[in-house]
Design an enzyme around this catalytic site. Structure first.
Site, short mmCIF file in Angstrom:
data_model
loop_
_atom_site.label_atom_id
_atom_site.label_comp_id
_atom_site.label_asym_id
_atom_site.label_seq_id
_atom_site.Cartn_x
_atom_site.Cartn_y
_atom_site.Cartn_z
N ASP A 1 0.78 -1.25 0.00
CA ASP A 1 0.00 0.00 0.00
C ASP A 1 0.81 1.30 0.00
OD1 ASP A 1 -1.52 -2.15 0.85
OD2 ASP A 1 -2.22 -1.20 2.67
N GLU B 1 -10.45 -2.45 4.57
CA GLU B 1 -9.10 -1.93 4.82
C GLU B 1 -8.98 -0.52 4.24
OE1 GLU B 1 -6.38 -5.91 4.80
OE2 GLU B 1 -6.73 -5.10 2.80
C1 FRU Z 1 -3.86 -3.65 2.71
C2 FRU Z 1 -3.22 -4.08 4.01
C3 FRU Z 1 -3.56 -3.13 5.13
C4 FRU Z 1 -2.42 -3.32 6.09
C5 FRU Z 1 -1.26 -3.53 5.15
C6 FRU Z 1 -0.21 -4.47 5.69
O1 FRU Z 1 -3.22 -4.13 1.59
O2 FRU Z 1 -3.62 -5.41 4.32
O3 FRU Z 1 -4.83 -3.35 5.71
O4 FRU Z 1 -2.21 -2.22 6.92
O5 FRU Z 1 -1.80 -4.05 3.96
O6 FRU Z 1 0.91 -4.49 4.88
#
Ligand code: FRU
Length: 503
Positions: A56, A240
């Protein structure tokens, strides 16, 4: 193969400095070399990390002329692991400078996704009025607690920078938001808003299958305000990476938009981002919407959020997404690096009366990538550059544009049965994941397609219909550049550009 090994060795040497987690400040940024950015499938005008794993985008904040892009980063491997915040900056959203890792794990856990704001009034007291702090709000993921079978392992923490985002100190009283006993409790996105004449910070947090809103006057103490989880939304997977921000409708009315990424449960499988358009009064998000809306109908635009602190004189809401999908992100056929970001995109609202949608199109700065103007004439065009932007004008109800190479690999973008589609079944390497060789579709409803804009990089395609009213993003891994474009159902003459590399 030799090339890859050399690059991996180089990456290893460059990354040795990163292994000591508490010494982030002293570490040099990885030097960009042509070899490093010349690997097979490496995007040439999209952001990708110098080496190893990225997911992300995080902490995006505009500050003193720089667009900061932090990102979920595991510097020791090309698959997901203990998360850090990697860091890059750009003055124009086109070329990027890699900076040292910004935030590394500590005894409270790994550093998951989150956001960053400029605390101009020094409401947190972490800086001063003369030197206001940049404040990052992120999730601590305590893997030790998680491995021990506990469910309260995600909390929210804060780090701040007093040198314009280069080095970051953790807040001593972390975490600022404790876990209430819920397994998925993460990805704080903080925005500033005026409520009753008072400036407030609002945090949107993904809590299992709902978004919780919290408010604070100082970024350090947070009060729960409300939860949002309408029955009709998409719940195929965990919620998320939310984002909450105002956007003007075409008739000048201010709406509030809420993004929620969901994995799995996307319209074409795996990860995708749904959005809600409504109102936010500082406590509660309300909407009249009754249907699921997707920001991008492709398979590969996830966890995207917008930049904070973009000056009012600019006025844009600028977005970037992770150009991958959890269904296969860790096994895509790249070695030295894994994953890229989408092009930065400007968001806008369109529609009339009560019904609105979000459109997205590449930021105008992307035009700087244009190298040579191309006239695309006829139905069979030889391509001289693998980095392309084309604008196609459909002439018939159904149409198709096929990129192909001499090795039998082809990628088709078309319309049939009222749907836009990207057919990547024969696009190149696909056997690394069972579902990758797919036909990705987007319903067009009653929209007429007047123009199809396509941006092709070495391992991605981004398609924008009618100036961005519909977007589709997909990864592809041709083993050789596509060298021909076959057009069916378009005007005789179309325009395009060959594009420049940024690395
Ligand atoms: C989304 C996610 C988020 C988390 C991150 C962990 O892709 O699963 O919810 O904070 O990636 O790398």
């Amino acid at each position: 193969m030799k090339g890859v090994k050399q690059i991996l060795a180089l990456s290893f040497i460059l990354l040795i400095g990163y292994s000591c987690q508490n010494k982030v400040k002293d570490q040099p940024a990885i030097e960009v070399t042509t070899a490093l950015y010349g690997e097979p499938h490496r995007p040439q005008y999209h952001f990708s990390p110098p080496a190893n794993w990225m997911n992300d985008p995080n902490g995006m904040v505009f500050h003193k002329g720089n667009y900061h892009l932090f990102y979920q980063y595991y510097p020791d491997s090309n698959v997901w692991g203990p998360m850090h915040w990697g860091h890059a900056i750009s003055k124009d959203l086109v070329s990027w400078e890699n900076l040292p890792i910004a935030i590394a794990p500590d005894s409270l856990g790994w550093i998951f996704s989150g956001s960053a704001v400029l605390d101009k009034q020094n409401s947190s007291g972490l800086g001063s009025i003369e030197n206001p702090p940049l404040v990052a709000i992120y999730t601590y993921h305590d893997n030790v607690k998680g491995d021990a079978g506990r469910i309260d392992f995600q909390t929210q923490g804060i780090a701040y920078s007093l040198d314009d985002g280069v080095s970051w100190d953790k807040y001593k009283e972390n975490p600022v938001l404790a876990n209430p006993g819920i397994k998925d409790f993460r990805d704080p996105k903080v925005t500033k808003m005026e409520v009753g004449g008072k400036s407030m910070w609002i945090m949107s947090l993904a809590v299992k299958d709902k978004i919780s809103f919290y408010s604070s006057s100082n970024l350090l103490e947070w009060t729960h305000e409300s939860d949002f989880n309408p029955d009709w939304a998409a719940y195929g997977g965990v919620w998320e990476c939310p984002d909450l921000f105002p956007l003007q409708s075409p008739d000048g009315e201010q709406k509030w938009v809420l993004f929620v990424s969901i994995n799995p449960g996307g319209p074409n499988g795996g990860s995708a981002t749904q959005y809600f358009i409504g109102d936010f009064d500082g406590e509660t998000f309300t909407t009249n919407q009754q249907d699921i809306k997707w920001l991008d109908h492709g398979t590969d635009n996830y966890a995207g959020v917008t930049w904070s602190n973009v000056p009012d004189s600019d006025g844009r809401k600028i977005f970037i997404g992770w150009m991958s999908n959890w269904n296969y992100a860790q096994v895509v056929p790249t070695e030295a690096w894994r994953s890229a970001m989408t092009l930065p995109r400007t968001l806008f609202l369109f529609g009339e009366g009560e019904e609105h949608w979000i459109g997205s199109k590449p930021v105008k700065e992307v035009e700087q990538l244009r190298d040579r103007a191309l006239t695309i004439e006829g139905e069979k065009i030889t391509l001289e550059n693998e980095l392309l932007e084309v604008y196609l004008k459909p002439k018939t109800t159904d149409f198709s544009a096929t990129f192909e190479n001499e090795f039998g690999e082809s990628l088709v973008i078309g319309k049939r049965e009222g749907e836009l589609y990207i057919d990547r079944t024969k696009s190149g390497l696909t056997d690394f994941n069972e579902g990758f060789a797919s036909i990705i579709t987007a319903p067009l409803n009653e929209f007429d397609v007047n123009e199809v804009r396509i941006l092709l990089d070495r391992s991605s395609i981004e398609v924008f219909v009618n100036e961005g009213t519909l977007a589709m993003t997909a990864l592809v891994f041709p083993q050789h550049p596509y060298s021909k474009l076959l057009l069916n159902g378009f005007e005789k003459e179309n325009k395009g550009f060959s594009l420049k590399k940024i690395w």
